[in-house]
Scaffold this motif. Structure first.
Motif, PDB file in Angstrom:
ATOM      1  N   VAL A 257       0.769  -0.989   0.122  1.00 52.43           N
ATOM      2  CA  VAL A 257       0.148   0.230   0.455  1.00 52.43           C
ATOM      3  C   VAL A 257       0.690   0.949   0.165  1.00 52.43           C
ATOM      4  N   ASP A 258       0.142   2.188  -0.815  1.00 49.93           N
ATOM      5  CA  ASP A 258       0.825   3.535  -0.050  1.00 49.93           C
ATOM      6  C   ASP A 258       0.027   4.207   1.132  1.00 49.93           C
TER       7      ASP A 258
ATOM      8  N   LYS B 129      -1.273   6.599   1.516  1.00 45.25           N
ATOM      9  CA  LYS B 129      -2.546   6.638   2.121  1.00 45.25           C
ATOM     10  C   LYS B 129      -3.587   5.742   1.418  1.00 45.25           C
TER      11      LYS B 129
ATOM     12  N   GLY C  24      -3.474   3.122  -0.995  1.00 44.06           N
ATOM     13  CA  GLY C  24      -3.721   3.075  -1.705  1.00 44.06           C
ATOM     14  C   GLY C  24      -3.304   1.729  -2.408  1.00 44.06           C
TER      15      GLY C  24
ATOM     16  N   CYS D 181      -1.163  -5.777  -6.728  1.00 44.87           N
ATOM     17  CA  CYS D 181      -0.633  -5.597  -5.175  1.00 44.87           C
ATOM     18  C   CYS D 181      -0.161  -6.526  -3.441  1.00 44.87           C
TER      19      CYS D 181
ATOM     20  N   HIS E 101      -8.572   0.927   2.859  1.00 40.95           N
ATOM     21  CA  HIS E 101      -8.795   1.864   2.631  1.00 40.95           C
ATOM     22  C   HIS E 101      -9.966   1.491   1.702  1.00 40.95           C
TER      23      HIS E 101
ATOM     24  N   GLN F 186     -10.973   1.224  -2.277  1.00 42.28           N
ATOM     25  CA  GLN F 186     -10.013   1.452  -3.664  1.00 42.28           C
ATOM     26  C   GLN F 186     -10.785   2.271  -4.853  1.00 42.28           C
ATOM     27  N   PRO F 187     -10.614   2.499  -5.741  1.00 40.03           N
ATOM     28  CA  PRO F 187     -11.062   2.795  -6.840  1.00 40.03           C
ATOM     29  C   PRO F 187     -11.007   1.821  -7.841  1.00 40.03           C
ATOM     30  N   ASP F 188     -10.185   1.537  -7.384  1.00 37.27           N
ATOM     31  CA  ASP F 188      -9.903   0.132  -8.910  1.00 37.27           C
ATOM     32  C   ASP F 188      -8.928  -0.983  -8.285  1.00 37.27           C
TER      33      ASP F 188
ATOM     34  N   GLU G 254     -12.710  -1.596   2.040  1.00 36.95           N
ATOM     35  CA  GLU G 254     -13.715  -0.408   1.395  1.00 36.95           C
ATOM     36  C   GLU G 254     -13.941   0.738   2.475  1.00 36.95           C
TER      37      GLU G 254
END
Length: 373
Positions: free
Chosen positions: A24-25, A27, A29, A54, A99, A101-103, A169
């Protein structure tokens, strides 16, 4: 009281542990650099890519005691953390991505993973999960199936012990192991049926393959199963543990249960699969602080009490192998601090957000203590 033969059997069993992790980063992500993170760190260690880019995975060698297990797990986590850092990412041991995740759509390398994605469809992208798999060496497949029968009633307890996925999520799911629910979407996952023979096992596996529920034999994702690749029984019900110590404790307790199964004078009780599945739901909901059916009586009991009794029953052989102090101290720490999901929620309450949870996960993933013995 356990006899000397049982104690010697416990001491002679070998163990291996596989752990899956997320990159993860800062933030939260997901970072899709798993293959790159292990590219320069594979020599001398069993580090692998996973289903999604990932993710990364590690596997110990053949271990014979808590100190060896812990040292290998700590070393592997350190290598993976270094590789992640080189890719601008952080390694975390958590059953799910905390967190939103947008995709999530980047499959890991290897034609098999892409074939699986095409085979099962888009639900594969609905929630990336990370587990811990414990292998214990056994003589043959028939023995592995007999052991699996005995371990079936223990699956809820083992799930609750290392529950480590409260958030998904970006939200608190209300579960201690939401990973268990997400993983259960796979048609070949969950507690296995009771097996009377290798022939019955083969018949069921062939049926799963024929229906397409499993694309190949490795996709028989039961929570305890004979390994297809190694002469082991594989217990795969648990979230990846937050800390090295929890993962080591899980491995030692699983080894004790396998020794009990090998020494059992009678076949395992035929607990209906539906009851085990329901008990696992309860374990996923409540985690270590909850209650599950006692593996012997079927009556609801606190998970902490069931695990405590297991340790007391094996105190003599754990003392003989020099592992008792580690097991008792780790279990005491776990009882005081709570399972991974509880610690995540405490971090959220303390810091006011998921970024605090992420910091906790990053810190405890690489943090380890010295194991006595």
């Amino acid at each position: 009281m356990r006899n000397k033969e049982n104690q010697l059997a416990t001491q002679g069993l070998t163990v291996g542990v596989e752990e899956e992790f997320l990159l993860v980063d800062d933030k939260g992500g997901l970072v899709y650099q798993g293959p790159e993170a292990i590219a320069d760190h594979e020599k001398g260690a069993d580090l692998k890519t996973e289903m999604m880019r990932c993710q990364v995975e590690s596997a110990t060698g053949i271990c014979r005691g808590a100190k060896e297990i812990r040292d290998e797990l700590a070393g592997l986590r350190e290598q993976l953390a270094r590789g992640a850092q080189e890719q601008g990412a952080t390694l975390i041991a958590c059953g799910t991505a905390t967190h939103g995740q947008p995709d999530i759509s980047t499959i890991g390398p290897g034609t098999r993973y892409h074939r699986i994605a095409r085979h099962v469809g888009k639900f594969i992208f609905g929630g990336v999960t990370c587990g811990c798999h414990v292998h214990v060496g056994v003589e043959d497949r028939s023995t592995a199936l007999a052991v699996a029968n005995h371990l079936r009633p223990w699956l809820p307890t083992l799930l609750a012990l290392c529950a480590n996925s409260a958030f998904h999520e970006g939200e608190d799911t209300g579960y201690a192991s939401v990973r268990h629910l997400l993983w259960g979407r796979w048609p070949s996952a969950g507690p296995p049926p009771y097996m009377d023979s290798p022939d019955q096992y083969e018949e069921i596996v062939q049926g799963l393959l024929a229906t397409g529920a499993a694309m190949d034999r490795k996709m028989v994702y039961w929570d305890v199963r004979p390994s297809e690749a190694q002469p082991t029984v594989e217990i795969r019900v648990s979230d990846v543990a937050g800390t090295v110590e929890e993962a080591t404790l899980l491995a030692v307790l699983v080894r004790c249960l396998v020794a009990d199964a090998l020494a059992a004078p009678e076949p395992a009780p035929r607990v209906p699969t539906e009851i085990i599945r329901a008990a696992q739901w309860r374990a996923a909901r409540e985690g270590l602080a909850g209650e599950v059916p006692d593996p012997a009586s079927g009556a609801l009991r606190p998970v902490r009490s069931i695990v405590g009794d297991l340790v007391r029953d094996h105190a003599a052989e754990l003392r003989a192998t020099g592992e008792l102090e580690f097991v008792e101290s780790t279990l005491n720490w776990l009882n005081h601090n709570g399972d991974g999901a509880h610690r995540q929620r405490e971090a959220y309450a303390r810091t006011g957000g998921l970024d605090g949870v992420l910091r906790l996960l990053a810190e405890q993933t690489s943090l380890s203590q010295t194991v006595p013995g």
